[in-house]
Structures are given as structure tokens and as C-alpha cells.
Motif scaffolding. Structure first.
Motif, PDB file in Angstrom:
ATOM      1  N   GLY A  12       0.834  -1.202   0.000  1.00  0.00           N
ATOM      2  CA  GLY A  12       0.000   0.000   0.000  1.00  0.00           C
ATOM      3  C   GLY A  12       0.864   1.246   0.000  1.00  0.00           C
ATOM      4  O   GLY A  12       1.745   1.391   0.837  1.00  0.00           O
ATOM      5  N   ALA A  13       0.604   2.167  -0.953  1.00  0.00           N
ATOM      6  CA  ALA A  13       1.431   3.372  -1.066  1.00  0.00           C
ATOM      7  C   ALA A  13       0.642   4.633  -0.748  1.00  0.00           C
ATOM      8  O   ALA A  13       0.780   5.654  -1.398  1.00  0.00           O
ATOM      9  N   GLY A  14      -0.210   4.544   0.270  1.00  0.00           N
ATOM     10  CA  GLY A  14      -0.922   5.733   0.757  1.00  0.00           C
ATOM     11  C   GLY A  14      -0.035   6.514   1.708  1.00  0.00           C
ATOM     12  O   GLY A  14       1.186   6.261   1.785  1.00  0.00           O
ATOM     13  N   PRO A  15      -0.615   7.459   2.471  1.00  0.00           N
ATOM     14  CA  PRO A  15       0.199   8.309   3.357  1.00  0.00           C
ATOM     15  C   PRO A  15       0.913   7.537   4.471  1.00  0.00           C
ATOM     16  O   PRO A  15       1.868   8.042   5.054  1.00  0.00           O
ATOM     17  N   GLY A  16       0.442   6.333   4.771  1.00  0.00           N
ATOM     18  CA  GLY A  16       1.166   5.490   5.724  1.00  0.00           C
ATOM     19  C   GLY A  16       2.278   4.728   5.022  1.00  0.00           C
ATOM     20  O   GLY A  16       3.448   4.794   5.395  1.00  0.00           O
ATOM     21  N   GLY A  17       1.912   4.025   3.951  1.00  0.00           N
ATOM     22  CA  GLY A  17       2.843   3.157   3.236  1.00  0.00           C
ATOM     23  C   GLY A  17       4.006   3.856   2.567  1.00  0.00           C
ATOM     24  O   GLY A  17       5.160   3.475   2.741  1.00  0.00           O
ATOM     25  N   TYR A  18       3.717   4.933   1.808  1.00  0.00           N
ATOM     26  CA  TYR A  18       4.828   5.567   1.094  1.00  0.00           C
ATOM     27  C   TYR A  18       5.799   6.243   2.065  1.00  0.00           C
ATOM     28  O   TYR A  18       7.011   6.258   1.838  1.00  0.00           O
ATOM     29  N   VAL A  19       5.277   6.763   3.185  1.00  0.00           N
ATOM     30  CA  VAL A  19       6.138   7.394   4.183  1.00  0.00           C
ATOM     31  C   VAL A  19       7.016   6.344   4.878  1.00  0.00           C
ATOM     32  O   VAL A  19       8.213   6.553   5.089  1.00  0.00           O
ATOM     33  N   ALA A  20       6.429   5.181   5.177  1.00  0.00           N
ATOM     34  CA  ALA A  20       7.206   4.076   5.777  1.00  0.00           C
ATOM     35  C   ALA A  20       8.327   3.654   4.834  1.00  0.00           C
ATOM     36  O   ALA A  20       9.468   3.431   5.258  1.00  0.00           O
ATOM     37  N   ALA A  21       7.998   3.570   3.539  1.00  0.00           N
ATOM     38  CA  ALA A  21       8.986   3.146   2.540  1.00  0.00           C
ATOM     39  C   ALA A  21      10.130   4.165   2.439  1.00  0.00           C
ATOM     40  O   ALA A  21      11.312   3.790   2.437  1.00  0.00           O
ATOM     41  N   ILE A  22       9.786   5.448   2.382  1.00  0.00           N
ATOM     42  CA  ILE A  22      10.807   6.492   2.266  1.00  0.00           C
ATOM     43  C   ILE A  22      11.698   6.524   3.501  1.00  0.00           C
ATOM     44  O   ILE A  22      12.925   6.558   3.406  1.00  0.00           O
ATOM     45  N   HIS A  38      -3.271   3.369  -6.908  1.00  0.00           N
ATOM     46  CA  HIS A  38      -2.752   4.733  -7.044  1.00  0.00           C
ATOM     47  C   HIS A  38      -1.633   4.968  -6.055  1.00  0.00           C
ATOM     48  O   HIS A  38      -1.842   4.819  -4.851  1.00  0.00           O
ATOM     49  N   VAL A  39      -0.472   5.406  -6.532  1.00  0.00           N
ATOM     50  CA  VAL A  39       0.576   5.858  -5.619  1.00  0.00           C
ATOM     51  C   VAL A  39       0.045   7.137  -4.957  1.00  0.00           C
ATOM     52  O   VAL A  39      -0.491   8.019  -5.627  1.00  0.00           O
ATOM     53  N   GLY A  40       0.173   7.201  -3.637  1.00  0.00           N
ATOM     54  CA  GLY A  40      -0.408   8.318  -2.889  1.00  0.00           C
ATOM     55  C   GLY A  40      -1.684   7.921  -2.173  1.00  0.00           C
ATOM     56  O   GLY A  40      -2.157   8.624  -1.290  1.00  0.00           O
ATOM     57  N   GLY A  41      -2.242   6.765  -2.571  1.00  0.00           N
ATOM     58  CA  GLY A  41      -3.409   6.230  -1.871  1.00  0.00           C
ATOM     59  C   GLY A  41      -4.655   7.074  -2.024  1.00  0.00           C
ATOM     60  O   GLY A  41      -4.734   7.985  -2.842  1.00  0.00           O
ATOM     61  N   ILE A  42      -5.643   6.751  -1.193  1.00  0.00           N
ATOM     62  CA  ILE A  42      -6.924   7.472  -1.219  1.00  0.00           C
ATOM     63  C   ILE A  42      -6.706   8.944  -0.879  1.00  0.00           C
ATOM     64  O   ILE A  42      -7.233   9.832  -1.531  1.00  0.00           O
ATOM     65  N   CYS A  43      -5.910   9.207   0.152  1.00  0.00           N
ATOM     66  CA  CYS A  43      -5.713  10.584   0.639  1.00  0.00           C
ATOM     67  C   CYS A  43      -5.364  11.546  -0.491  1.00  0.00           C
ATOM     68  O   CYS A  43      -6.026  12.553  -0.687  1.00  0.00           O
ATOM     69  N   LEU A  44      -4.346  11.209  -1.249  1.00  0.00           N
ATOM     70  CA  LEU A  44      -3.885  12.106  -2.307  1.00  0.00           C
ATOM     71  C   LEU A  44      -4.789  12.077  -3.526  1.00  0.00           C
ATOM     72  O   LEU A  44      -5.005  13.096  -4.176  1.00  0.00           O
ATOM     73  N   LYS A  93      -3.436  14.866  -9.167  1.00  0.00           N
ATOM     74  CA  LYS A  93      -2.459  14.273 -10.093  1.00  0.00           C
ATOM     75  C   LYS A  93      -1.046  14.800  -9.828  1.00  0.00           C
ATOM     76  O   LYS A  93      -0.076  14.049  -9.803  1.00  0.00           O
ATOM     77  N   GLN A  94      -0.959  16.102  -9.614  1.00  0.00           N
ATOM     78  CA  GLN A  94       0.339  16.743  -9.364  1.00  0.00           C
ATOM     79  C   GLN A  94       1.001  16.153  -8.111  1.00  0.00           C
ATOM     80  O   GLN A  94       2.188  15.822  -8.118  1.00  0.00           O
ATOM     81  N   LEU A  95       0.217  16.000  -7.069  1.00  0.00           N
ATOM     82  CA  LEU A  95       0.782  15.496  -5.812  1.00  0.00           C
ATOM     83  C   LEU A  95       1.122  14.012  -5.882  1.00  0.00           C
ATOM     84  O   LEU A  95       2.126  13.576  -5.333  1.00  0.00           O
ATOM     85  N   ALA A  96       0.273  13.230  -6.565  1.00  0.00           N
ATOM     86  CA  ALA A  96       0.561  11.804  -6.723  1.00  0.00           C
ATOM     87  C   ALA A  96       1.865  11.625  -7.502  1.00  0.00           C
ATOM     88  O   ALA A  96       2.701  10.784  -7.177  1.00  0.00           O
ATOM     89  N   GLY A  97       2.060  12.475  -8.523  1.00  0.00           N
ATOM     90  CA  GLY A  97       3.309  12.454  -9.293  1.00  0.00           C
ATOM     91  C   GLY A  97       4.497  12.779  -8.412  1.00  0.00           C
ATOM     92  O   GLY A  97       5.578  12.184  -8.534  1.00  0.00           O
ATOM     93  N   GLY A  98       4.288  13.717  -7.495  1.00  0.00           N
ATOM     94  CA  GLY A  98       5.347  14.106  -6.546  1.00  0.00           C
ATOM     95  C   GLY A  98       5.766  12.948  -5.657  1.00  0.00           C
ATOM     96  O   GLY A  98       6.953  12.758  -5.385  1.00  0.00           O
ATOM     97  N   VAL A  99       4.789  12.156  -5.224  1.00  0.00           N
ATOM     98  CA  VAL A  99       5.092  10.993  -4.368  1.00  0.00           C
ATOM     99  C   VAL A  99       5.899   9.957  -5.166  1.00  0.00           C
ATOM    100  O   VAL A  99       6.876   9.402  -4.674  1.00  0.00           O
TER     101      VAL A  99
END
Length: 465
Positions: A12-22, A38-44, A93-99
Motif C-alpha cells: 500500500g502506497a498511501g500516506p502510511g505506506g509511502y512514508v514508511a517506505a521512504i 494509485h501511488v499516494g493512496g486514497i488521501c492524495l 495528479k500533481q501530488l501523486a506524481g510528486g510521491v
């Protein structure tokens, strides 16, 4: 099937997952993240961010109508609904691209596909090209949640919508029913009502925004009603009869059922954790009402397997998920001082008009917990900056432990309170007492001065009211 090995795999690459990965990658771990949609998950993509973009459009529209108050002229004010929605999607879209860029920059391997956990330390991923098996010493499940659907009130995307449909609506509603007045329901009600939809909100509890302090709920309700919203509390939608271009809702209040007609319905009755189909229970993970049971460090009890964010239970907030992501990554990387989350120290923000924000215990909760309390209040009408902004409607309320001076809770309604709340959050984190807050010099003229005054008021020292 090729076996690929990592130190950490995040599902999962939402605000929990992508932050854990980084964070894991920053600490020298070899990290992979598996995301099915979606990279960025539901939040983004479908939550926090695009809704704020919509709400900003409606806020500007609302202000344009008030131009005269500010000595300005704006005639023939209107909106292009399609363009409002397009802007919101572009922001997402802009923010998901940023992630995506951040994951790449931190050398995290991103695998798009559906993950399952066939055995301890193993992740099987079904991708467009087939399937592959990955292995890792540590696995973090961050699969998030989805909208709860009640029998008979299921979304169809045309007449009845979930938050996803409401973000890319088939039309601008004329008569809108919103079921549920938590943050999601009330934000959509606020957006559509401001753009001119005749909006009714039905809430099963005895008040709107039921998790907030009762006084704040009552204040917000008064403002919503003033804006033309109809609020039905202690009410329940029993059934929806769907016809051609209309829905008849059977709404029960006080034992009586009323039939009301709408052209659009948004169902916002809570969320359900995405726990199915992963193989969690087979591994021995305990699940209760669609949420994984974890300890304070997000450990599931299965060696090397963690669960963070919405799937690990309340509060269902992106910032809670991100904090857990960092904590778990640091734990896995062997850092010594890791701070578990304290749910009562996490602020909740609702971006309706007026905004609502809170942290800690409500007045009722503090009393229920046996505290002897001191309560302070300060209205926006007593603040110079609020009046200059043309935003005199609002209040700030603080709750203190009468014995120790500990700040137990802070509750706000009014302009920009979602930004102001962080002052109290920092205060609680630093274990601030009422004295520290009273001795702090707040800049003038700012809305933040009301935070000072609310504290002073709790101790009978308010200056401007």
C-alpha cells in the motif's frame, strides 16, 4: 517465478505506506512498495487533497458573492462546474506524481500489482505481466480502508454516490441528501451547498460532527443552517427508492418515517478496513470488525509483520498513518528511541465552512474521565484580525486539568482553525501547562491571539471579552 529479496516490503502506497517506505530507505534499508491502484493512496487521489481543492473553489465563490462587503465589485458571479472538478483532479495528479518522484529519489522499488501474504516473510504480487514472489525480513501492511456501504443504501455512481463519485460527479446536484455528518459527509455537504445545491444532512447520532465537543457541534450546526442546509439529527435513512433521475429517501426520526425526494445522494457512513484477500488470518493475525489488532508499536503479533494507518484502527487520519509509518520504519531499522502514537494527541480537522479543528478530550470526555476541569472560551467577534478578515463567526474553547494546569483538550470552529490547532498540538506534545501558555507572547493582529485569550479565560483573566 523469481524470488526477490528486500529488507522491508510495504503493501500500500498511501500516506502510511509511502512514508514508511521512504523513511526505511533513508535509514539504509532495501525497500519495495506494492500498490494495486494509485501511488499516494486514497488521501492524495480520492480524499484529503482533492476535497480541499474543491472546497477552496467553493470558498472563493462564497467570497466573490460577498465582494460588496469588502468594497469590491463582482457582477454576474458564476462557476464552471466541470472546471472546478478538473482543477481538483489536476491538484491530485500533481501530488501523486510528486510521491512517485520521492519514492524514485529514495531508491524505493515500486511494484504495481495486488499483494497477498502466502507465508511469513513472503509477498506474492499479481501484476499485469504475471506474478512474482518477494521475500523480506519485515513486512508492513498499509492497505487503508474504503467507504462503508449499508444494505439498501449502496452506491450506484448515478443517483447514489460514495466520496469517489462525489469527487467526479455525473452532474451538479439540485437537491442533495448527505447521509452521515462526520468529516467526509459535512465537507461534501458544505461544498455542494455553497455552490447552490439544496442540501439535507441526515445524522443518526444526536448532533452533527458527533466526535467534536458538543458546544462546537452546536455552533457549527447554527452556521450550516444559516447557510441554508437542512440538518436532521437522531435520524436514519431506512431505504432509498430509486426512480428515473430521482431518489425517494425514507427518513425515520422519533419513530415517524418521512418520504423525501432528491436527485443525488452521498453516502458517508464510515469506513471499512481493507483486510480481505491478503491472507492475514491464515498467518495468525487477529482482525476485529475489519481492523487489524496491533500493539502500540503497530506489531501484529506475527513476527516481522506490522499494520499501520486506517487498517490498524482509529483515528482514521492520514497524519496518524504517516507517523506510524515513520515509527515502524525506525523500529525495523533498529533505532532505539521510537515514539508510539497517543491517539488523544492527534488533531482532527474538518474543512467545511466554517472550519472545525480539535485535539485531546472534549469537555464531556474530560469529566467522564474524572478530571476536575477549568474551561475557557473566546469568540472570533472579540478578535481584531477576524473582524478585519470579515470572519467574525467562530469560537475557541480550551479544557484544562484544574489541579495540574495540563491542557486536556482544545476545540475550535471558524476561519483557518485547521491551521491554528497545531499550536495546541505542539503545546500538548511539550506537556505545556496553562502558565506556559499564558506567558507566551502571541503576535498581533493574528487569529492566534484568540488561543491565548481562551487560555486566559479558563482562569478568569481574559482581556478582550
Amino acid at each position: 517465478m523469481s524470488a526477490k529479496s528486500f529488507d522491508l516490503i510495504v503493501i500500500g502506497a498511501g500516506p502510511g505506506g509511502y512514508v514508511a517506505a521512504i523513511r526505511g530507505a533513508q535509514l539504509g534499508l532495501n525497500v519495495a512498495v506494492v500498490e494495486r491502484e494509485h501511488v499516494g493512496g486514497i488521501c492524495l487521489n480520492w480524499g484529503c487533497i482533492p476535497t480541499k481543492a474543491l472546497l477552496r473553489s467553493s470558498e472563493v465563490f462564497h467570497l466573490m458573492h460577498r465582494a460588496k462587503e469588502f468594497g469590491l465589485k463582482a457582477e454576474g458571479v458564476d462557476f464552471d462546474f466541470e472546471a472546478v472538478v478538473t482543477r481538483s483532479r489536476d491538484v491530485a495528479k500533481q501530488l501523486a506524481g510528486g510521491v512517485g518522484h520521492l519514492l524514485k529519489k529514495n531508491k524505493v522499488t515500486v511494484i504495481m500489482g495486488e499483494a497477498t501474504l502466502p507465508a511469513k516473510g513472503k509477498v506474492a504480487v499479481k501484476t499485469e505481466k504475471g506474478s512474482e514472489e518477494l521475500t523480506a525480513k519485515s513486512i508492513v501492511v498499509a492497505t487503508g480502508a474504503r467507504a462503508r456501504e449499508l444494505p439498501g443504501l449502496e452506491a450506484d455512481g448515478d443517483l447514489v454516490w460514495t466520496y469517489k463519485h462525489a469527487l467526479q460527479p455525473p452532474r451538479m446536484p439540485k437537491k442533495l441528501l448527505v447521509i452521515g455528518s462526520g468529516a467526509i459527509g459535512i465537507e461534501f455537504a458544505s461544498f455542494y451547498n455553497t455552490l447552490g445545491a439544496d442540501t439535507t444532512v441526515v445524522e443518526v447520532m444526536d448532533r452533527v460532527l458527533p466526535v467534536e465537543d458538543a458546544e462546537i457541534s452546536a455552533f457549527a450546526k447554527k452556521q450550516f443552517t444559516k447557510q441554508g442546509m437542512k440538518i436532521m439529527e437522531k435520524a436514519m435513512v431506512k431505504q432509498l427508492d430509486r426512480g428515473k433521475g430521482k431518489v425517494t429517501a425514507h427518513v425515520e426520526t422519533g419513530g415517524k418515517v418521512e418520504k423525501l425526494e432528491f436527485d443525488s445522494v452521498i453516502s458517508a457512513v464510515g469506513i471499512v478496513g481493507n483486510v480481505e484477500g491478503l491472507g492475514l488470518e491464515e498467518l495468525g493475525v487477529k482482525i476485529d470488525r475489519s481492523h487489524v489488532i496491533t500493539d502500540e508499536f503497530c506489531r501484529t503479533g506475527v513476527d516481522g509483520l506490522f499494520a499501520i494507518g486506517d487498517i490498524a484502527g482509529a483515528p482514521w487520519l492520514a497524519h496518524k498513518a504517516s507517523h506510524e509509518g515513520v515509527m515502524v520504519a525506525e523500529l525495523i531499522a533498529g533505532k532505539n528511541k521510537v515514539h508510539p502514537i497517543k491517539p488523544e494527541s492527534i488533531a482532527g480537522c474538518t474543512y467545511c465552512h466554517p472550519q472545525v479543528a480539535s485535539v485531546g478530550f472534549t469537555e464531556a470526555k474530560a469529566k467522564e474521565k474524572g478530571y476536575e476541569i477549568k474551561v475557557g472560551r473566546f469568540p472570533f467577534i472579540g478578535n481584531g484580525k477576524a473582524i478585519a478578515l470579515g470572519e467574525p463567526e467562530g469560537m475557541i474553547k480550551t479544557v484544562f486539568d484544574a489541579k495540574t494546569g495540563e491542557l486536556l483538550g482544545a476545540h475550535m470552529v471558524g476561519a483557518e482553525v485547521t491551521e491554528l490547532i497545531q499550536g495546541y498540538v505542539v503545546g500538548r506534545q511539550l506537556e505545556t501547562t496553562e502558565e506556559d501558555l499564558m506567558e507566551t507572547v502571541f503576535p498581533h493582529p493574528t487569529l492566534s491571539e484568540m488561543m491565548h485569550e481562551s487560555v486566559l479565560d479558563a482562569y478568569g483573566k481574559a482581556l478582550h471579552f
